[in-house]
Design a protein around this motif. Structure first.
Motif, PDB file in Angstrom:
ATOM      1  N   HIS A  31      25.303  45.210  43.530  1.00 17.68           N
ATOM      2  CA  HIS A  31      25.906  46.528  43.171  1.00 17.68           C
ATOM      3  C   HIS A  31      25.032  47.012  41.890  1.00 17.68           C
ATOM      4  O   HIS A  31      25.518  46.837  41.019  1.00 17.68           O
ATOM      5  N   PRO A  32      24.024  47.498  42.108  1.00 15.08           N
ATOM      6  CA  PRO A  32      23.094  48.145  40.899  1.00 15.08           C
ATOM      7  C   PRO A  32      23.862  49.100  40.299  1.00 15.08           C
ATOM      8  O   PRO A  32      24.449  49.860  40.839  1.00 15.08           O
ATOM      9  N   GLY A  33      23.971  48.987  38.998  1.00 14.96           N
ATOM     10  CA  GLY A  33      24.605  50.073  37.936  1.00 14.96           C
ATOM     11  C   GLY A  33      26.014  49.876  38.153  1.00 14.96           C
ATOM     12  O   GLY A  33      26.689  50.640  37.230  1.00 14.96           O
ATOM     13  N   ALA A  34      26.668  48.864  38.661  1.00 17.80           N
ATOM     14  CA  ALA A  34      28.161  48.823  38.603  1.00 17.80           C
ATOM     15  C   ALA A  34      28.673  47.639  37.572  1.00 17.80           C
ATOM     16  O   ALA A  34      27.875  46.579  37.654  1.00 17.80           O
ATOM     17  N   ALA A  35      29.625  48.192  36.768  1.00 23.31           N
ATOM     18  CA  ALA A  35      30.192  47.225  36.041  1.00 23.31           C
ATOM     19  C   ALA A  35      31.240  46.301  36.921  1.00 23.31           C
ATOM     20  O   ALA A  35      31.506  45.043  36.468  1.00 23.31           O
ATOM     21  N   ALA A  36      31.742  46.867  37.857  1.00 23.41           N
ATOM     22  CA  ALA A  36      32.963  46.230  38.730  1.00 23.41           C
ATOM     23  C   ALA A  36      32.845  47.220  40.067  1.00 23.41           C
ATOM     24  O   ALA A  36      32.660  48.303  40.070  1.00 23.41           O
ATOM     25  N   ILE A  37      33.281  46.593  41.121  1.00 17.42           N
ATOM     26  CA  ILE A  37      33.817  47.277  42.270  1.00 17.42           C
ATOM     27  C   ILE A  37      35.137  46.987  42.592  1.00 17.42           C
ATOM     28  O   ILE A  37      35.740  45.743  42.572  1.00 17.42           O
ATOM     29  N   VAL A  38      36.211  47.909  42.726  1.00 17.56           N
ATOM     30  CA  VAL A  38      37.431  47.713  43.244  1.00 17.56           C
ATOM     31  C   VAL A  38      37.790  48.553  44.403  1.00 17.56           C
ATOM     32  O   VAL A  38      37.678  49.496  44.632  1.00 17.56           O
ATOM     33  N   PHE A  85      42.492  47.362  35.731  1.00 15.31           N
ATOM     34  CA  PHE A  85      43.950  47.527  35.774  1.00 15.31           C
ATOM     35  C   PHE A  85      44.358  48.866  36.336  1.00 15.31           C
ATOM     36  O   PHE A  85      45.413  48.632  37.210  1.00 15.31           O
ATOM     37  N   ASP A  86      43.944  49.814  35.832  1.00 11.83           N
ATOM     38  CA  ASP A  86      44.287  51.024  36.416  1.00 11.83           C
ATOM     39  C   ASP A  86      44.424  51.262  37.973  1.00 11.83           C
ATOM     40  O   ASP A  86      45.177  51.682  38.310  1.00 11.83           O
ATOM     41  N   GLU A  87      43.306  50.808  38.479  1.00 12.40           N
ATOM     42  CA  GLU A  87      43.140  50.953  39.941  1.00 12.40           C
ATOM     43  C   GLU A  87      44.088  49.730  40.393  1.00 12.40           C
ATOM     44  O   GLU A  87      44.615  50.328  41.442  1.00 12.40           O
ATOM     45  N   ALA A 171      49.391  40.613  41.413  1.00 14.25           N
ATOM     46  CA  ALA A 171      48.437  39.782  41.570  1.00 14.25           C
ATOM     47  C   ALA A 171      48.172  39.921  43.326  1.00 14.25           C
ATOM     48  O   ALA A 171      46.819  39.748  43.606  1.00 14.25           O
ATOM     49  N   LYS A 172      49.044  40.059  44.118  1.00 11.88           N
ATOM     50  CA  LYS A 172      49.016  40.230  45.409  1.00 11.88           C
ATOM     51  C   LYS A 172      48.067  41.722  45.693  1.00 11.88           C
ATOM     52  O   LYS A 172      47.250  41.557  46.608  1.00 11.88           O
ATOM     53  N   THR A 173      48.206  42.506  45.025  1.00 10.42           N
ATOM     54  CA  THR A 173      47.631  43.961  45.266  1.00 10.42           C
ATOM     55  C   THR A 173      46.108  43.610  44.747  1.00 10.42           C
ATOM     56  O   THR A 173      45.207  44.069  45.384  1.00 10.42           O
ATOM     57  N   SER A 174      45.967  43.000  43.610  1.00 10.52           N
ATOM     58  CA  SER A 174      44.527  42.676  43.030  1.00 10.52           C
ATOM     59  C   SER A 174      43.616  41.937  44.131  1.00 10.52           C
ATOM     60  O   SER A 174      42.597  42.366  44.427  1.00 10.52           O
ATOM     61  N   TRP A 188      37.028  38.313  36.986  1.00  7.80           N
ATOM     62  CA  TRP A 188      38.417  39.137  37.011  1.00  7.80           C
ATOM     63  C   TRP A 188      39.241  37.748  37.628  1.00  7.80           C
ATOM     64  O   TRP A 188      38.995  37.246  38.754  1.00  7.80           O
ATOM     65  N   ASP A 189      40.454  37.854  37.144  1.00 11.67           N
ATOM     66  CA  ASP A 189      41.509  36.751  37.608  1.00 11.67           C
ATOM     67  C   ASP A 189      42.527  37.530  38.160  1.00 11.67           C
ATOM     68  O   ASP A 189      43.302  38.113  37.525  1.00 11.67           O
ATOM     69  N   ASP A 190      42.446  37.179  39.340  1.00  9.41           N
ATOM     70  CA  ASP A 190      43.605  37.975  40.339  1.00  9.41           C
ATOM     71  C   ASP A 190      44.900  37.513  40.015  1.00  9.41           C
ATOM     72  O   ASP A 190      45.891  38.196  40.131  1.00  9.41           O
ATOM     73  N   GLN A 191      45.216  36.164  39.792  1.00  3.13           N
ATOM     74  CA  GLN A 191      46.449  35.493  39.335  1.00  3.13           C
ATOM     75  C   GLN A 191      46.973  36.103  38.402  1.00  3.13           C
ATOM     76  O   GLN A 191      48.115  36.298  38.331  1.00  3.13           O
ATOM     77  N   GLN A 192      46.274  36.307  37.093  1.00  2.00           N
ATOM     78  CA  GLN A 192      46.874  36.777  35.864  1.00  2.00           C
ATOM     79  C   GLN A 192      46.613  38.395  35.624  1.00  2.00           C
ATOM     80  O   GLN A 192      47.115  39.039  34.907  1.00  2.00           O
ATOM     81  N   VAL A 193      45.872  38.958  36.926  1.00  2.00           N
ATOM     82  CA  VAL A 193      45.506  40.507  36.729  1.00  2.00           C
ATOM     83  C   VAL A 193      44.675  41.009  35.437  1.00  2.00           C
ATOM     84  O   VAL A 193      45.168  41.841  34.862  1.00  2.00           O
ATOM     85  N   ILE A 194      43.724  40.009  34.948  1.00  2.00           N
ATOM     86  CA  ILE A 194      43.080  40.290  33.901  1.00  2.00           C
ATOM     87  C   ILE A 194      41.697  39.909  33.863  1.00  2.00           C
ATOM     88  O   ILE A 194      41.378  39.108  34.780  1.00  2.00           O
TER      89      ILE A 194
END
Length: 213
Positions: A31-38, A85-87, A171-174, A188-194
């Motif tokens: 994912h060039p140029g991406a900080a994250a993919i959600v 987290f917003d997403e 967490a389920k949504t994440s 990214w920690d799905d369990q803690q959502v952070i």
């Protein structure tokens, strides 16, 4: 329409604010140029940098600018944490049928300003936590969405059990969104959502005296 309960406090929102220095790196090879993919949606490094620059500009214009910048020295990490987290929260709320109207937001903003001692004081308070003035509405919206989601789950955010229920739902949504973070920013920690290097949880119990926005 919002009943007495707890909301994200300024101290809890400090989870947004322990961020890394601004990075100029490109994304991963995948994912060039991406900080994250959600959920397939790119949060670009450029978008992250732009938001960090907004905060730094507002802090620099403050009489206490030097101290504000020092106290939020790892701003990139916490800002990316917030963007992800917003997403997650937006999807979790939407799936639960939770919405925030313009009237709700205006009322929530007015209440927050009243509690802070005025609009200027609210802006200064959040700037100390690395939140630019133009992001305050987004913070208030998130608080209202969290309150609404807690209502949907019949979860009392003032109790450990209620907190766990809310975290589990997010967490389920994440997990369903398949969050993929550029390794330069952590994991990214799905369990803690952070974001993994962020030590403070997003959702923490507050004192009984605190009320909803």
């Amino acid at each position: 329409m919002f009943r007495r309960r707890t909301a994200l406090s300024v101290s809890a929102a400090a989870a947004l604010l322990a961020a890394t220095p601004l990075l100029t790196a490109c994304g991963t090879d995948a994912h060039p140029g991406a900080a994250a993919i959600v959920d397939g949606k790119r949060i670009t490094v450029a978008q992250l940098q732009s938001r960090v620059k907004d905060v730094r500009a507002a802090q620099a214009a403050s009489p206490d600018g030097k101290q504000l910048i020092t106290n939020t020295g790892r701003l990139s990490l916490s800002t990316l944490n917030g963007m992800i987290f917003d997403e997650v929260l937006a999807r979790g709320a939407a799936d639960a049928g939770v919405t925030v109207t313009r009237a709700d937001l205006q009322k929530g903003r007015a209440t927050a300003e009243e509690r802070a001692g005025g609009a200027a004081r609210l802006k200064a308070m959040w700037l100390q936590q690395g939140i630019a003035p133009d992001r305050i509405d987004a913070v208030v919206r998130n608080q209202l969405l969290l309150n609404g989601l807690a209502d949907h789950l019949h979860a009392d955010r003032a109790t450990p059990a209620g907190q766990r229920a809310l975290v589990q739902a997010l967490a389920k949504t994440s997990r369903s969104l398949g969050v993929d973070v550029n390794p330069r920013f952590g994991k990214w920690d799905d369990q803690q959502v952070i974001l993994g290097e962020t030590k403070d949880p997003w959702i923490t119990p507050s004192t009984p005296q605190q009320e909803r926005v």
